[in-house]
Enzyme design. Structure first.
Site, PDB file in Angstrom:
ATOM      1  N   LYS A 115       0.540 -63.895  -4.065  1.00 34.78           N
ATOM      2  CA  LYS A 115       1.044 -65.292  -4.296  1.00 34.78           C
ATOM      3  C   LYS A 115       2.632 -64.917  -4.180  1.00 34.78           C
ATOM      4  O   LYS A 115       3.255 -64.031  -4.701  1.00 34.78           O
ATOM      5  CB  LYS A 115       0.569 -65.408  -5.631  1.00 34.78           C
ATOM      6  CG  LYS A 115       0.674 -66.889  -6.220  1.00 34.78           C
ATOM      7  CD  LYS A 115      -0.388 -67.652  -5.777  1.00 34.78           C
ATOM      8  CE  LYS A 115      -0.414 -69.086  -6.163  1.00 34.78           C
ATOM      9  NZ  LYS A 115      -1.450 -69.721  -6.166  1.00 34.78           N
TER      10      LYS A 115
HETATM   11  P1  NAD Z   1       0.759 -80.328  -7.971  1.00 42.08           P
HETATM   12  O1  NAD Z   1       2.273 -80.187  -8.151  1.00 42.08           O
HETATM   13  O2  NAD Z   1       0.426 -81.289  -6.864  1.00 42.08           O
HETATM   14  O3  NAD Z   1       0.370 -80.988  -9.198  1.00 42.08           O
HETATM   15  C1  NAD Z   1       0.339 -80.439 -10.532  1.00 42.08           C
HETATM   16  C2  NAD Z   1      -0.182 -81.640 -11.561  1.00 42.08           C
HETATM   17  O4  NAD Z   1      -0.002 -81.017 -12.768  1.00 42.08           O
HETATM   18  C3  NAD Z   1       0.719 -82.676 -11.675  1.00 42.08           C
HETATM   19  O5  NAD Z   1      -0.258 -83.875 -11.865  1.00 42.08           O
HETATM   20  C4  NAD Z   1       1.462 -82.594 -12.964  1.00 42.08           C
HETATM   21  O6  NAD Z   1       1.991 -83.714 -13.477  1.00 42.08           O
HETATM   22  C5  NAD Z   1       0.565 -81.754 -13.825  1.00 42.08           C
HETATM   23  N1  NAD Z   1       1.027 -80.991 -14.946  1.00 42.08           N
HETATM   24  C6  NAD Z   1       2.274 -80.180 -14.751  1.00 42.08           C
HETATM   25  N2  NAD Z   1       2.812 -79.792 -16.167  1.00 42.08           N
HETATM   26  C7  NAD Z   1       1.663 -80.318 -16.964  1.00 42.08           C
HETATM   27  C8  NAD Z   1       1.656 -80.426 -18.342  1.00 42.08           C
HETATM   28  N3  NAD Z   1       2.292 -79.563 -18.959  1.00 42.08           N
HETATM   29  N4  NAD Z   1       0.540 -80.901 -18.895  1.00 42.08           N
HETATM   30  C9  NAD Z   1      -0.230 -81.777 -18.155  1.00 42.08           C
HETATM   31  N5  NAD Z   1      -0.195 -81.873 -16.853  1.00 42.08           N
HETATM   32  C10 NAD Z   1       0.908 -81.344 -16.171  1.00 42.08           C
HETATM   33  O7  NAD Z   1      -0.093 -78.922  -7.973  1.00 42.08           O
HETATM   34  P2  NAD Z   1      -1.544 -78.837  -7.339  1.00 42.08           P
HETATM   35  O8  NAD Z   1      -1.482 -78.301  -6.067  1.00 42.08           O
HETATM   36  O9  NAD Z   1      -2.399 -80.026  -7.406  1.00 42.08           O
HETATM   37  O10 NAD Z   1      -2.109 -77.619  -8.465  1.00 42.08           O
HETATM   38  C11 NAD Z   1      -2.544 -77.658  -9.531  1.00 42.08           C
HETATM   39  C12 NAD Z   1      -3.324 -76.401  -9.981  1.00 42.08           C
HETATM   40  O11 NAD Z   1      -4.414 -76.104  -9.003  1.00 42.08           O
HETATM   41  C13 NAD Z   1      -2.403 -75.367  -9.838  1.00 42.08           C
HETATM   42  O12 NAD Z   1      -3.099 -74.249 -11.111  1.00 42.08           O
HETATM   43  C14 NAD Z   1      -2.866 -74.429  -8.715  1.00 42.08           C
HETATM   44  O13 NAD Z   1      -2.520 -73.160  -8.813  1.00 42.08           O
HETATM   45  C15 NAD Z   1      -4.331 -74.793  -8.490  1.00 42.08           C
HETATM   46  N6  NAD Z   1      -4.583 -74.694  -7.090  1.00 42.08           N
HETATM   47  C16 NAD Z   1      -3.957 -75.442  -5.857  1.00 42.08           C
HETATM   48  C17 NAD Z   1      -4.282 -75.583  -4.667  1.00 42.08           C
HETATM   49  C18 NAD Z   1      -3.696 -76.213  -3.783  1.00 42.08           C
HETATM   50  O14 NAD Z   1      -4.336 -76.208  -2.572  1.00 42.08           O
HETATM   51  N7  NAD Z   1      -2.844 -76.974  -3.888  1.00 42.08           N
HETATM   52  C19 NAD Z   1      -5.263 -74.408  -4.307  1.00 42.08           C
HETATM   53  C20 NAD Z   1      -5.682 -73.609  -5.438  1.00 42.08           C
HETATM   54  C21 NAD Z   1      -5.228 -73.997  -6.707  1.00 42.08           C
END
Ligand code: NAD
Length: 425
Positions: A115
């Site tokens: 990561k």
């Molecule tokens: P992203 O940046 O597209 O979205 C993040 C979301 O979280 C946004 O809607 C934002 O407003 C919200 N957020 C941020 N701070 C917040 C808070 N304090 N309270 C409530 N909401 C809040 O990110 P993503 O890619 O959707 O990733 C989200 C999660 O999924 C992360 O934990 C990431 O590690 C995990 N993840 C992502 C992927 C991927 O392919 N993108 C894969 C596996 C896991």
């Protein structure tokens, strides 16, 4: 002879690395003779900290802390996203890299776990500054990444454009176009169809299987989601298509509620255009803490880690929690959810759809032969369903949670690879 604790982190029971260590401790009784080498899971193989200086558009020079951690490479090259967030720390990146090791092994992808991240608020930078930041960071971690070494991907606040800059920078440095160095790229630069929505699709697939086990009909089921970014929005779209109502959504701009379910054809464009759910007309506004009391059947934390605390776990009304985010539930809260008979599909399997299609992208890049979106979605569905079946069988056999069962399946694979490779030198 070894020191028990690493000197460069100070984990607590609620911090990400502390959470991960507690999860490993829970799985040791199920590892048989491999438990002898389980300590290797508690130490990242390699952690690189880099300075990322860039000249801002106002002429000043700003420095940012960048990280790339390779937690375990027993089963193949490192694989894991890159996060741009002001709260990024070495400890957080270590935990996220360790969860990648577990996740990749749980779905049996030929990868280790890695990561990366930069401690930065990208909302305060211009696009040009983000490009400079990305290029300098990529050059700095170029020492340890590569198509056969470690393959970054998008995570919080990073996207296909950032992956394109990473690919270009790495390629310029090695003197050849190396599409396989990152995944989550734009389609015409060697990206894969289906990648953008793959994590959300995986959340849906595991949720659909879990709902079937619970006898919960998705048609009419009420869903609450935290995070309407890449993962959350793709997941709720699929649940909505299966007949579920999305009754609550929370992100960094606020919390909204509508007992009848949101019209996603309006909400998703609103989020895209305004940056969040705040100000959406088709819903009532709730206080952020009220999100955890919402009457719902399925809750999807899809934002950041450490969200489900013991207090919140005691209030959640859902029957099923689908961990779209990485590390959203604290270990003590996990016990509360289990004691309340709330089924948790843990992050290490629930959100593995993204890395699975990243794997497809990497394979397609190497063979320069690209698959159709249908082929990708069908293969993704099968890998997720098969992985979950194996995990569920172990959970039933030992009467353990899905999280412990997923860790058991994954850690056994990681440690068996270590045993077979032997300890160098
Ligand atoms: P992203 O940046 O597209 O979205 C993040 C979301 O979280 C946004 O809607 C934002 O407003 C919200 N957020 C941020 N701070 C917040 C808070 N304090 N309270 C409530 N909401 C809040 O990110 P993503 O890619 O959707 O990733 C989200 C999660 O999924 C992360 O934990 C990431 O590690 C995990 N993840 C992502 C992927 C991927 O392919 N993108 C894969 C596996 C896991």
């Amino acid at each position: 002879m070894s020191n028990d604790a690493l000197s460069f982190v100070r984990p607590t029971p609620e911090s990400p690395w502390g959470t991960y260590l507690a999860q490993v401790d829970r799985v040791i009784p199920y590892l048989g003779p491999l438990a002898r080498i389980a300590d290797s899971l508690k130490r990242p193989k390699r952690a690189l900290i880099v300075d990322v200086p860039i000249e801002l558009e106002n002429g000043t020079i700003a420095h940012f802390e960048g990280f790339r951690v390779q937690h375990n490479l027993n089963r193949g090259p490192g694989k894991g996203g890159v996060r741009y967030h002001p709260d990024v720390t070495l400890e957080e990146v270590m935990a996220l890299s360790a969860w990648m090791s577990v996740k990749n092994a749980a779905v049996n992808l030929p990868y280790g776990g890695a990561k990366g991240g930069i401690r930065v608020d990208p909302k305060k930078l211009s696009l040009k500054e983000i490009e400079k930041l990305t290029r300098r960071y990529t050059s700095e971690i170029g020492l340890i990444i590569g198509p056969q070494q470690d393959i970054p991907a998008p995570d919080v606040n990073t996207n296909a454009q950032i992956m394109a800059w990473m690919m270009d920078t790495y390629s310029m440095n090695v003197g050849a176009t190396a599409t396989g160095v990152v995944t989550g790229k734009p389609i015409h630069l060697g990206g894969s169809l289906g990648r953008v929505k793959a994590t959300g699709r995986g959340v849906f697939v595991t949720g659909r299987e879990a709902a079937r086990r619970l006898g919960l009909d998705l048609n009419g089921a009420r869903v609450a989601v935290q995070g309407m970014g890449n993962v959350g929005s793709a997941a709720v779209e699929l649940f909505n298509q299966a007949g579920a109502k999305i009754v609550a959504a929370q992100d960094h701009t606020g919390t909204i509620y509508n007992a009848k379910g949101f019209d996603l054809a309006e909400l998703i464009p609103h989020v895209r255009e305004t940056g969040g759910v705040g100000g959406f007309k088709g819903a009532d506004v709730l206080g952020n803490e009220e999100f955890w009391d919402v009457d719902c059947d399925i809750m999807i934390p899809a934002a950041l880690e450490g969200q489900i605390t013991v207090a919140r776990a005691n209030r959640i009304k859902a029957k099923l929690v689908l961990e779209g985010a990485n590390g959203p539930t604290l270990p003590a809260a996990d016990d509360v959810l289990a004691s309340r008979n709330i089924l948790v599909v843990p992050d290490v399997i629930c959100n593995a759809g993204g890395v699975t299609v990243s794997y497809f992208e990497w394979v397609q890049d190497f063979s320069s032969f690209f698959w159709s979106e249908d082929e990708i979605n069908v293969r993704l569905d099968k890998i997720m369903v098969d992985a979950l079946k194996r995990i569920w069988a172990l959970a039933d056999e030992h009467k353990i949670t899905l999280r412990t069962a997923t860790f058991a399946v994954a850690c056994e694979r990681i440690l068996a690879a270590r045993q077979e490779r032997g300890l160098y030198p």
